[in-house]
Design a protein around this motif. Structure first.
Motif, short mmCIF file in Angstrom:
data_model
loop_
_atom_site.label_atom_id
_atom_site.label_comp_id
_atom_site.label_asym_id
_atom_site.label_seq_id
_atom_site.Cartn_x
_atom_site.Cartn_y
_atom_site.Cartn_z
N GLY A 38 0.83 -1.20 0.00
CA GLY A 38 0.00 0.00 0.00
C GLY A 38 0.86 1.24 0.00
O GLY A 38 0.43 2.31 0.41
N SER A 99 -2.22 10.79 7.18
CA SER A 99 -3.63 11.14 6.96
C SER A 99 -4.53 10.21 7.74
O SER A 99 -5.69 10.53 8.00
CB SER A 99 -3.98 11.17 5.48
N LYS A 100 -4.01 9.05 8.14
CA LYS A 100 -4.80 8.15 8.97
C LYS A 100 -5.17 8.86 10.28
O LYS A 100 -6.32 8.87 10.70
CB LYS A 100 -3.98 6.89 9.23
N TRP A 124 -11.68 2.12 1.83
CA TRP A 124 -10.41 1.82 2.52
C TRP A 124 -10.75 1.27 3.89
O TRP A 124 -11.58 1.83 4.61
CB TRP A 124 -9.56 3.08 2.62
N TYR A 127 -11.67 3.07 7.51
CA TYR A 127 -12.77 4.03 7.76
C TYR A 127 -13.78 3.48 8.76
O TYR A 127 -14.18 4.17 9.69
CB TYR A 127 -13.53 4.36 6.47
N ASN A 170 -13.64 9.40 -1.22
CA ASN A 170 -12.21 9.10 -1.41
C ASN A 170 -11.92 9.03 -2.91
O ASN A 170 -12.26 8.08 -3.57
CB ASN A 170 -11.90 7.74 -0.72
N ASN A 174 -8.95 4.13 -3.14
CA ASN A 174 -8.34 2.86 -2.78
C ASN A 174 -9.50 1.98 -2.34
O ASN A 174 -10.21 2.37 -1.41
CB ASN A 174 -7.36 3.07 -1.60
N VAL A 204 -5.71 11.55 -0.48
CA VAL A 204 -4.29 11.20 -0.37
C VAL A 204 -3.65 10.75 -1.69
O VAL A 204 -2.44 10.82 -1.84
CB VAL A 204 -3.99 10.11 0.70
N TYR A 205 -4.47 10.29 -2.63
CA TYR A 205 -3.88 9.84 -3.91
C TYR A 205 -3.99 10.91 -4.99
O TYR A 205 -3.86 10.61 -6.17
CB TYR A 205 -4.57 8.55 -4.37
N SER A 237 2.40 10.86 2.22
CA SER A 237 2.84 9.46 2.10
C SER A 237 2.93 8.98 0.67
O SER A 237 3.94 8.43 0.24
CB SER A 237 1.86 8.54 2.83
N LYS A 238 1.83 9.18 -0.06
CA LYS A 238 1.76 8.56 -1.40
C LYS A 238 2.39 9.46 -2.46
O LYS A 238 3.01 8.97 -3.40
CB LYS A 238 0.30 8.27 -1.78
N ARG A 246 5.22 9.85 8.32
CA ARG A 246 3.95 10.14 8.98
C ARG A 246 3.59 11.63 8.94
O ARG A 246 3.62 12.33 9.96
CB ARG A 246 3.91 9.62 10.44
N TYR A 324 -3.70 0.76 -7.58
CA TYR A 324 -4.32 -0.55 -7.33
C TYR A 324 -5.21 -0.95 -8.50
O TYR A 324 -5.78 -0.09 -9.20
CB TYR A 324 -5.20 -0.48 -6.09
C1 LIG Z 1 -7.44 5.89 1.09
C2 LIG Z 1 -6.38 6.05 2.10
N1 LIG Z 1 -6.47 7.04 3.00
C3 LIG Z 1 -5.55 7.24 3.94
C4 LIG Z 1 -4.44 6.42 4.02
C5 LIG Z 1 -3.44 6.69 5.11
O1 LIG Z 1 -2.21 7.14 4.64
P1 LIG Z 1 -1.14 7.85 5.60
O2 LIG Z 1 -1.62 7.69 7.00
O3 LIG Z 1 0.14 7.14 5.35
O4 LIG Z 1 -1.10 9.29 5.17
C6 LIG Z 1 -4.29 5.36 3.11
C7 LIG Z 1 -3.14 4.44 3.21
O5 LIG Z 1 -3.05 3.40 2.60
C8 LIG Z 1 -5.27 5.17 2.12
O6 LIG Z 1 -5.17 4.19 1.22
#
Ligand SMILES: Cc1ncc(COP(=O)(O)O)c(C=O)c1O
Length: 398
Positions: A38, A99-100, A124, A127, A170, A174, A204-205, A237-238, A246, A324
């Motif tokens: 991921g 972002s988590k 994802w 959630y 989203n 993902n 995030v993407y 992250s992405k 983080r 993906y």
């Molecule tokens: C849709 C989505 N949101 C949020 C995240 C969280 O990413 P991060 O916490 O690394 O910013 C991910 C990680 O796989 C994701 O796929």
């Protein structure tokens, strides 16, 4: 002694045993092709790492403001203006541990016990659990291949109740890689405003979009009414291959931002001080690294989509973004392999791992039992070999 209801209610990942098996096989030297990733397989760009080294050398190692430095929050505000046409001042931005964490803070800030959050599926996997931990109730809104796995007003309407507090959008998605168009977002925005609900927009993407004609649109940028009720969630992250650093953030109306900032000030406080400087360098530095990664992902996306589309019994939509491929394996369900009936994507994943040494993620993690997800955040050589193995699995057994 008893655990809290909150803790006991959290689902352990359904795919944990499969992931543990993959890890064990890799440790034992089995040549696994792992399509479970991921995260980008690229290194964090050099200028970002250099900024981190400089931060250390300059002893930038103390507590920082809990919502992040003004320097970084202003850089994020600039990014939102330039890339997304969004006007936020720095005090409407809160920088969190990925972002988590930003998403979790957002749910804590807006949900009362029992509030419902509509989550379009495929979703994802975190959630649902985050909403539950924050006291909310996840309401799954299944989409279908006809809508390109995207939520429409009709689908959302069916899940609306007096308790609906928010919807999650989203895009790019993902696990499907689908990207919402401006027109689609306008309808969802109207729906949210009319029904007085929040939108959590997970973007995030956003930097990983492969079709020249498609563009990332933040739902918050459509008009002021929707902006007021949207919490934009994004992170580095992405886009910058910075998963381990983080760095994530929310952008929202100042009242929501203050609530999020207060929550964070009593829990994790500021993110790692070194990462604050690295993130600033990522946003303000040369952006060609993002373009280079995007080009490589696009090349892989084109290859992997073509190959999977040519395999009988499997079907998928071409991902417009993220990294993906969400593959419908329903035509294999009910068939027998080695005398055992295949029920779902988890069975397919198990056979692929056991007999073909390919790791994929079963679709149940995203709300769809009859799918599997493969990631193309994997080098091209492994992609070719891995897809050959998946093709052999189908040829050998069906
Ligand atoms: C849709 C989505 N949101 C949020 C995240 C969280 O990413 P991060 O916490 O690394 O910013 C991910 C990680 O796989 C994701 O796929």
């Amino acid at each position: 002694m008893k655990l809290s209801e909150k803790a006991s209610g959290i689902c352990p990942s359904k795919t944990m045993s499969l992931a543990a098996m993959t890890r064990k096989m890799k440790q034992d030297g089995v040549p696994i092709i792992d399509f479970g990733a991921g995260e980008p397989d690229f290194d964090t760009p050099q200028h970002i790492k250099d900024a981190a080294k400089e931060a250390l050398d300059n002893n930038f190692t103390k507590y920082a403001p809990s919502a992040g430095t003004e320097e970084l929050r202003s850089a994020i505000a600039d990014k939102l203006k330039n890339d997304n046409g969004l006007n936020y001042s720095y005090n409407e931005i809160v920088v969190s541990n990925g972002s988590k964490h930003a998403l979790f803070n957002a749910f804590l800030a807006i949900l009362e016990q029992g509030d419902e959050v509509i989550i379009p599926a495929p979703y994802w996997l975190s959630y649902t659990e985050m909403v539950s931990i924050a006291g909310g109730v996840p309401v799954i809104a299944y989409t279908n291949v006809m809508t390109g796995y995207k939520a429409t007003e009709e689908i959302l309407k069916k899940h609306l109740s007096e308790k609906t507090k928010a919807i999650i959008i989203n895009s790019p998605n993902n696990p499907t890689g689908m990207v919402y168009t401006k027109e689609e977002l306008e309808k969802i925005a109207d729906f949210a405003v009319r029904n007085d609900i929040y939108v959590i927009s997970d973007e995030v993407y956003e930097k990983l979009i492969y079709s020249g004609k498609m563009q990332h649109i933040s739902i918050a940028s459509l008009n002021n009414e929707i902006k007021k009720r949207t919490i934009v969630v994004n992170g580095l992250s992405k886009s910058y291959a910075m998963t381990g650093w983080r760095v994530g953030y929310t952008a929202s109306d100042v009242t929501i931002a203050s609530a999020i900032s207060n929550i964070q000030s009593h829990t994790t406080s500021n993110i790692n001080s070194i990462a604050l400087k690295a993130a600033y360098a990522a946003l303000k530095g040369d952006q060609s690294c993002v373009e280079e990664m995007l080009n490589e992902f696009k090349h892989r996306r084109d290859y992997i989509y073509q190959r999977v589309s040519d395999i009988p019994y499997l079907s998928c939509l071409i991902p417009k973004g993220a990294f993906y491929l969400f593959i419908d394996i329903s035509k294999l369900c009910g068939e027998k392999v080695d005398g055992k009936k295949i029920k779902d994507g988890a069975d397919v994943a198990r056979i692929l791992l056991d007999k073909y040494n390919v790791a994929v993620v079963p679709g149940e993690s995203f709300g769809y039992d009859d799918h599997i997800r493969i990631s193309f955040a994997v080098g091209m050589e492994d992609i070719v070999e891995g897809i050959d193995r998946i093709e052999n699995f189908v040829k050998d057994n069906f």
